[in-house]
Design an enzyme around this catalytic site. Structure first.
Site, short mmCIF file in Angstrom:
data_model
loop_
_atom_site.label_atom_id
_atom_site.label_comp_id
_atom_site.label_asym_id
_atom_site.label_seq_id
_atom_site.Cartn_x
_atom_site.Cartn_y
_atom_site.Cartn_z
N PRO A 1 -1.26 -23.53 95.37
CG PRO A 1 -0.27 -21.80 96.58
CD PRO A 1 -0.97 -23.11 96.75
CD GLN B 1 -0.08 -18.23 97.50
OE1 GLN B 1 0.53 -18.27 96.44
NE2 GLN B 1 0.23 -19.01 98.53
CB CYS C 1 7.31 -17.72 96.93
SG CYS C 1 8.11 -17.80 95.31
CE LYS D 1 1.76 -23.83 99.93
NZ LYS D 1 3.20 -23.82 99.70
CG ASN E 1 2.38 -28.07 100.30
OD1 ASN E 1 3.02 -27.08 100.00
ND2 ASN E 1 2.12 -29.01 99.40
N GLY E 2 3.45 -31.25 101.10
CA GLY E 2 4.77 -31.79 100.81
C GLY E 2 4.78 -33.29 100.60
NE ARG F 1 7.29 -31.62 93.67
CZ ARG F 1 8.24 -32.44 94.12
NH1 ARG F 1 9.11 -32.98 93.27
NH2 ARG F 1 8.31 -32.76 95.41
#
Length: 350
Positions: free
Chosen positions: A11, A81, A110, A149, A208-209, A233
């Site tokens: 997202p 989301q 977030c 998430k 993720n990352g 990204r």
């Protein structure tokens, strides 16, 4: 929704609208998350069938603002989301969109002040009882897959403890961003701490990352043991990251603009995404970047590095676009000055 060996579009605010989700899927993304939408905003929307575009639009009452747009093509892979801090409000918002999406995801990672000040996003990480209330309320009342998430907490042990509580509440999968709330994007993702979560849970974990190349999918899976991998990204800069044979960013950029025209994307979203691409690979100070910055609408967006790039001009001096959507085949005609013959590009949107 099945979570096994899946490549997932993360997202991303102002990026994850319908054109970008379809673009990512076109290059191989198995699951595509929409941008986070706040429950307060969603419950102010009405559901409309857009026969012109072939989409389902959730439009804010009293305005023409499309808060969320989807289409039947992505029904089985799109994740809605949501930002929320209240179980009843979350359910009200989720019920509006539940028939049009594959899964509902709660944003618990977030770090932005807007989310945290409203008790949403990473603020939920310190409220396990509220997390449980939100998840169980959604699970009891919806047939959709429910996921979350999160980010890493202050230690691996604390993260694992929270992850276990989330699993017990009934989610089908858990996405873990390998950074803590104070971390910045330049800080390396902590794959070893994602691995600790994977080892502790029986449900699928989405890692993720720091996934920037196709080869990184296998690298992070090997390092963490995760069954699925999420990209943010890396996909924003070049959505063909989901394909073993990566396309040039210029080609991806052109395809993105075509999708934005086809699906009537919000110009602010289109400009933001293009600026991110251009800033990464080129410069916003060059003519192309300046043209995107000053554009007032999609028709003004000009990608004019070469004759082969899509160019869109605004009337009356230029013909902007003619769209034909029939039998899932999308045809875009674009032209420069009116006296120049039409150039036609045909591609299958399925």
């Amino acid at each position: 929704m099945e979570y096994k060996n899946k490549h997932v579009l993360a997202p991303m605010v102002r990026v994850g609208t319908l054109p970008f989700r379809l673009l990512a899927a076109q290059y191989g993304a198995d699951i595509t998350y929409g941008e986070e939408i706040i429950d307060h905003k969603m419950i102010k929307c009405d559901r409309h069938i857009n026969e012109y575009l072939g989409t389902t639009d959730f439009v804010e009452r009293g305005t023409q603002n499309v808060v969320f747009r989807t289409c039947p093509e992505e029904r089985n892979r799109v994740v809605f989301q949501m930002g929320t801090s209240n179980a009843v409000r979350a359910l009200t918002a989720a019920q509006l969109v539940s028939k049009d999406v594959a899964a509902i995801d709660i944003n618990m990672g977030c770090p932005k002040s807007f989310s945290i000040s409203g008790g949403m996003g990473a603020a939920l990480l310190s409220k396990p009882e509220l997390i449980h209330d939100i998840i169980t309320t959604l699970k009891r009342n919806l047939d959709n897959t429910i996921t979350c998430k999160i980010r890493l907490l202050k230690s691996s042990e604390v993260t694992v403890e929270l992850a276990r509580r989330i699993e017990k509440a009934g989610v089908s999968a858990l996405a873990v961003h390998g950074r803590r709330v104070p971390d910045r994007p330049r800080d390396p993702a902590k794959w070893d701490e994602i691995a600790d979560v994977v080892a502790a849970l029986s449900i699928p974990v989405i890692a993720n990352g720091d996934v920037f190349e196709y080869e990184d999918f296998e690298r992070i899976k090997g390092a963490t043991g995760a069954t699925c991998v999420m990209v943010a990204r890396g996909a924003l800069w070049n959505a063909s990251i989901f394909s073993p044979s990566k396309s040039s960013w210029e080609d991806v950029k052109r395809e993105y603009v075509r999708q934005c025209i086809l699906w009537d994307n919000d110009v602010k979203s289109t400009k933001h995404t293009l600026k991110e691409m251009i800033a990464h690979y080129s410069s916003l100070e060059l003519p192309e970047g300046k043209a995107v910055i000053k554009s007032a609408n999609t028709e003004n967006v000009a990608l004019d590095e070469s004759d082969q790039q899509l160019r869109i001009h605004s009337p009356p001096l230029y013909m902007a676009q003619i769209l034909l959507y029939h039998s899932s085949i999308c045809i875009i005609f674009s032209t420069e000055q009116i006296n120049v013959p039409l150039r036609c590009s045909i591609f299958d949107c399925r």
